[in-house]
Design a protein around this motif. Structure first.
Motif, PDB file in Angstrom:
ATOM      1  N   GLY B  61      23.605 -47.034 -27.234  1.00 10.13           N
ATOM      2  CA  GLY B  61      23.454 -45.574 -27.223  1.00 10.13           C
ATOM      3  C   GLY B  61      24.223 -44.879 -28.323  1.00 10.13           C
ATOM      4  N   ILE B  62      24.537 -45.609 -29.379  1.00 13.23           N
ATOM      5  CA  ILE B  62      25.320 -45.042 -30.478  1.00 13.23           C
ATOM      6  C   ILE B  62      24.410 -44.612 -31.624  1.00 13.23           C
ATOM      7  CG2 ILE B  62      27.021 -45.684 -32.277  1.00 13.23           C
ATOM      8  CD1 ILE B  62      28.427 -47.366 -30.075  1.00 13.23           C
ATOM      9  N   VAL B  63      23.315 -45.334 -31.782  1.00 13.75           N
ATOM     10  CA  VAL B  63      22.378 -45.061 -32.868  1.00 13.75           C
ATOM     11  C   VAL B  63      20.994 -44.771 -32.291  1.00 13.75           C
ATOM     12  CG1 VAL B  63      21.076 -46.252 -34.698  1.00 13.75           C
ATOM     13  CG2 VAL B  63      23.566 -46.296 -34.731  1.00 13.75           C
ATOM     14  N   LYS B  64      20.279 -43.870 -32.964  1.00 19.05           N
ATOM     15  CA  LYS B  64      18.911 -43.542 -32.549  1.00 19.05           C
ATOM     16  C   LYS B  64      17.947 -43.926 -33.664  1.00 19.05           C
ATOM     17  CE  LYS B  64      17.822 -39.281 -32.532  1.00 19.05           C
ATOM     18  NZ  LYS B  64      17.746 -37.821 -32.320  1.00 19.05           N
ATOM     19  N   ARG B  65      16.829 -44.490 -33.286  1.00 16.21           N
ATOM     20  CA  ARG B  65      15.804 -44.912 -34.247  1.00 16.21           C
ATOM     21  C   ARG B  65      14.595 -44.011 -34.085  1.00 16.21           C
ATOM     22  NH1 ARG B  65      11.256 -48.539 -34.409  1.00 16.21           N
ATOM     23  NH2 ARG B  65      11.296 -49.908 -36.221  1.00 16.21           N
ATOM     24  N   GLU B  66      14.168 -43.411 -35.167  1.00 19.47           N
ATOM     25  CA  GLU B  66      13.012 -42.527 -35.089  1.00 19.47           C
ATOM     26  C   GLU B  66      11.945 -42.925 -36.099  1.00 19.47           C
ATOM     27  OE1 GLU B  66      13.344 -37.942 -34.042  1.00 19.47           O
ATOM     28  OE2 GLU B  66      15.049 -38.642 -35.247  1.00 19.47           O
ATOM     29  N   VAL B  67      10.730 -42.997 -35.605  1.00 17.02           N
ATOM     30  CA  VAL B  67       9.608 -43.385 -36.451  1.00 17.02           C
ATOM     31  C   VAL B  67       8.826 -42.135 -36.828  1.00 17.02           C
ATOM     32  CG1 VAL B  67       7.519 -44.782 -36.593  1.00 17.02           C
ATOM     33  CG2 VAL B  67       9.458 -45.562 -35.209  1.00 17.02           C
ATOM     34  N   PHE B  68       8.649 -41.905 -38.113  1.00 16.22           N
ATOM     35  CA  PHE B  68       7.816 -40.809 -38.582  1.00 16.22           C
ATOM     36  C   PHE B  68       6.528 -41.402 -39.120  1.00 16.22           C
ATOM     37  CE2 PHE B  68      12.173 -39.441 -38.719  1.00 16.22           C
ATOM     38  CZ  PHE B  68      12.141 -38.143 -38.201  1.00 16.22           C
ATOM     39  N   PRO B  69       5.432 -41.185 -38.405  1.00 12.15           N
ATOM     40  CA  PRO B  69       4.194 -41.876 -38.796  1.00 12.15           C
ATOM     41  C   PRO B  69       3.546 -41.231 -40.001  1.00 12.15           C
ATOM     42  CG  PRO B  69       3.873 -40.577 -36.787  1.00 12.15           C
ATOM     43  CD  PRO B  69       5.250 -40.268 -37.295  1.00 12.15           C
ATOM     44  N   GLU B  70       4.348 -41.159 -41.052  1.00 12.75           N
ATOM     45  CA  GLU B  70       3.820 -40.712 -42.332  1.00 12.75           C
ATOM     46  C   GLU B  70       3.212 -41.910 -43.029  1.00 12.75           C
ATOM     47  OE1 GLU B  70       7.259 -39.340 -44.295  1.00 12.75           O
ATOM     48  OE2 GLU B  70       7.672 -37.759 -42.827  1.00 12.75           O
ATOM     49  N   THR B  71       2.928 -41.692 -44.302  1.00 11.19           N
ATOM     50  CA  THR B  71       2.356 -42.806 -45.004  1.00 11.19           C
ATOM     51  C   THR B  71       2.937 -42.907 -46.406  1.00 11.19           C
ATOM     52  OG1 THR B  71       0.238 -43.943 -45.206  1.00 11.19           O
ATOM     53  CG2 THR B  71       0.266 -41.649 -45.859  1.00 11.19           C
ATOM     54  N   PRO B  72       3.784 -43.925 -46.662  1.00  7.88           N
ATOM     55  CA  PRO B  72       4.098 -45.038 -45.763  1.00  7.88           C
ATOM     56  C   PRO B  72       5.050 -44.604 -44.652  1.00  7.88           C
ATOM     57  CG  PRO B  72       5.386 -45.247 -47.784  1.00  7.88           C
ATOM     58  CD  PRO B  72       4.486 -44.045 -47.949  1.00  7.88           C
ATOM     59  N   VAL B  73       5.019 -45.327 -43.563  1.00  8.05           N
ATOM     60  CA  VAL B  73       5.823 -44.964 -42.398  1.00  8.05           C
ATOM     61  C   VAL B  73       7.295 -44.832 -42.796  1.00  8.05           C
ATOM     62  CG1 VAL B  73       6.295 -47.347 -41.699  1.00  8.05           C
ATOM     63  CG2 VAL B  73       6.250 -45.531 -39.987  1.00  8.05           C
ATOM     64  N   ARG B  74       7.936 -43.840 -42.198  1.00  4.69           N
ATOM     65  CA  ARG B  74       9.349 -43.644 -42.478  1.00  4.69           C
ATOM     66  C   ARG B  74      10.100 -43.850 -41.183  1.00  4.69           C
ATOM     67  NH1 ARG B  74      12.257 -38.558 -42.748  1.00  4.69           N
ATOM     68  NH2 ARG B  74      10.269 -37.576 -42.340  1.00  4.69           N
ATOM     69  N   ILE B  75      11.130 -44.671 -41.226  1.00  5.15           N
ATOM     70  CA  ILE B  75      11.936 -44.897 -40.036  1.00  5.15           C
ATOM     71  C   ILE B  75      13.342 -44.456 -40.340  1.00  5.15           C
ATOM     72  CG2 ILE B  75      12.880 -46.637 -38.492  1.00  5.15           C
ATOM     73  CD1 ILE B  75      10.139 -48.123 -38.994  1.00  5.15           C
ATOM     74  N   GLU B  76      13.834 -43.537 -39.509  1.00  2.00           N
ATOM     75  CA  GLU B  76      15.171 -43.008 -39.766  1.00  2.00           C
ATOM     76  C   GLU B  76      16.138 -43.395 -38.666  1.00  2.00           C
ATOM     77  OE1 GLU B  76      15.055 -39.039 -42.551  1.00  2.00           O
ATOM     78  OE2 GLU B  76      15.572 -38.885 -40.441  1.00  2.00           O
ATOM     79  N   TYR B  77      17.315 -43.778 -39.098  1.00  2.00           N
ATOM     80  CA  TYR B  77      18.378 -44.076 -38.160  1.00  2.00           C
ATOM     81  C   TYR B  77      19.404 -42.969 -38.210  1.00  2.00           C
ATOM     82  CZ  TYR B  77      16.313 -48.654 -37.844  1.00  2.00           C
ATOM     83  OH  TYR B  77      15.429 -49.685 -37.623  1.00  2.00           O
ATOM     84  N   SER B  78      19.871 -42.569 -37.023  1.00  2.00           N
ATOM     85  CA  SER B  78      20.902 -41.532 -36.987  1.00  2.00           C
ATOM     86  C   SER B  78      21.842 -41.795 -35.825  1.00  2.00           C
ATOM     87  CB  SER B  78      20.250 -40.162 -36.839  1.00  2.00           C
ATOM     88  OG  SER B  78      19.455 -40.147 -35.669  1.00  2.00           O
ATOM     89  N   LEU B  79      22.954 -41.067 -35.810  1.00  5.60           N
ATOM     90  CA  LEU B  79      23.908 -41.221 -34.720  1.00  5.60           C
ATOM     91  C   LEU B  79      23.524 -40.331 -33.550  1.00  5.60           C
ATOM     92  CD1 LEU B  79      27.252 -41.204 -36.757  1.00  5.60           C
ATOM     93  CD2 LEU B  79      26.108 -43.182 -35.724  1.00  5.60           C
ATOM     94  N   THR B  80      23.700 -40.823 -32.360  1.00  3.74           N
ATOM     95  CA  THR B  80      23.578 -39.995 -31.160  1.00  3.74           C
ATOM     96  C   THR B  80      24.882 -39.208 -31.009  1.00  3.74           C
ATOM     97  OG1 THR B  80      24.613 -41.690 -29.829  1.00  3.74           O
ATOM     98  CG2 THR B  80      22.221 -41.785 -30.031  1.00  3.74           C
ATOM     99  N   GLU B  81      24.978 -38.440 -29.946  1.00  5.13           N
ATOM    100  CA  GLU B  81      26.218 -37.703 -29.692  1.00  5.13           C
ATOM    101  C   GLU B  81      27.381 -38.686 -29.513  1.00  5.13           C
ATOM    102  OE1 GLU B  81      26.199 -35.337 -26.123  1.00  5.13           O
ATOM    103  OE2 GLU B  81      28.217 -34.564 -26.592  1.00  5.13           O
ATOM    104  N   LYS B  82      27.098 -39.735 -28.759  1.00  2.07           N
ATOM    105  CA  LYS B  82      28.101 -40.786 -28.570  1.00  2.07           C
ATOM    106  C   LYS B  82      28.543 -41.379 -29.899  1.00  2.07           C
ATOM    107  CE  LYS B  82      28.553 -45.164 -25.931  1.00  2.07           C
ATOM    108  NZ  LYS B  82      27.861 -46.020 -24.944  1.00  2.07           N
ATOM    109  N   GLY B  83      27.585 -41.540 -30.790  1.00  2.00           N
ATOM    110  CA  GLY B  83      27.886 -42.069 -32.114  1.00  2.00           C
ATOM    111  C   GLY B  83      28.711 -41.098 -32.942  1.00  2.00           C
ATOM    112  N   ARG B  84      28.286 -39.842 -32.932  1.00  2.00           N
ATOM    113  CA  ARG B  84      29.023 -38.838 -33.720  1.00  2.00           C
ATOM    114  C   ARG B  84      30.432 -38.655 -33.205  1.00  2.00           C
ATOM    115  NH1 ARG B  84      24.186 -36.321 -33.435  1.00  2.00           N
ATOM    116  NH2 ARG B  84      24.900 -34.933 -31.777  1.00  2.00           N
ATOM    117  N   SER B  85      30.626 -38.938 -31.919  1.00  2.00           N
ATOM    118  CA  SER B  85      31.967 -38.757 -31.351  1.00  2.00           C
ATOM    119  C   SER B  85      32.955 -39.789 -31.899  1.00  2.00           C
ATOM    120  CB  SER B  85      31.911 -38.841 -29.830  1.00  2.00           C
ATOM    121  OG  SER B  85      31.654 -40.165 -29.425  1.00  2.00           O
ATOM    122  N   LEU B  86      32.445 -40.710 -32.682  1.00  2.00           N
ATOM    123  CA  LEU B  86      33.341 -41.681 -33.321  1.00  2.00           C
ATOM    124  C   LEU B  86      33.892 -41.161 -34.644  1.00  2.00           C
ATOM    125  CD1 LEU B  86      31.302 -44.885 -32.517  1.00  2.00           C
ATOM    126  CD2 LEU B  86      33.670 -44.504 -31.853  1.00  2.00           C
TER     127      LEU B  86
END
Lengths: 108, 108
Positions: B61-86
DNA sequence: TCAGTTAGTTACTATATGTAAGTAATTATA
DNA sequence: TATAATTACTTACATATAGTAACTAACTGA
């Protein structure tokens, strides 16, 4: 590309801290100078690795090894100033773990 | 014996943070959401391990994975609140490394 | 159709970790 | 005197984790 390369000092710090057991050893030594077998049983590390880690930490100037030529010989490990300066960091980890983690008993 | 056993939450936190690369990945993500290959080249990790670590961090629950179905597909990783609290913790490591470490170029 | 890109996975080797037994120096006990 | 116990390690070996390199799937653009 928006990547700014990571600072070499930060990377070095991470290399030290992200070695298995290093953090727990430092944390354990924050409670005061103590002997090999005390650290060993407090954190559940094997003698082989504890010996290895203590040497690493000594060579990094974080831990100090002192021999008391009593009988039987007593060897005490303690934090240097550099080692004690990691206390705020350890407190941060403690704080974060209290806020965000559930204690786990099982091996996930 | 004066050993007080170490708090299981603290130990869990250390297990997460003391895995190789975990700290650097979180630190890198503090600068904002980003793609796989950006993290890869910024911290110098291999694809194989980055993939593994991101999965671990996602399941914590520290990192979030998000898929943007663009072309070409873009996948972004970001911190959750738990992650940012670090972040304060990372800042402490940064501070300590600035004060106590020399940058090293050679493989010690 | 061929090359290029992203986000991976697979296969293999090298290194780190875990486990258990062994050792040296010393004291305590039978 | 011989045996056991303790501390602080070390050695040998098995297993787990990390590193390297090549491969794949889905898509685009030339």
């Amino acid at each position: 590309m928006n990547q700014s390369l990571i600072c070499p000092r930060f990377e070095k710090a991470m290399n030290i801290l992200s070695k298995r057991w290093t953090g727990l050893i430092i944390y354990q030594l924050l409670s005061g100078p103590q002997r090999f077998c005390n650290i060993e049983s407090a954190i559940g590390i094997s003698g082989r690795l504890l010996s290895e880690r203590l040497k690493d930490l000594e060579s990094e100037g974080i831990v100090k090894r002192e021999v008391f030529p009593e009988t039987p010989v007593r060897i005490e490990y303690s934090l240097t100033e550099k080692g004690r300066s990691l206390e705020p960091l350890m407190k941060e980890i403690e704080k974060w773990s209290q806020t965000w983690l559930e204690p786990e008993n099982s091996k996930e």
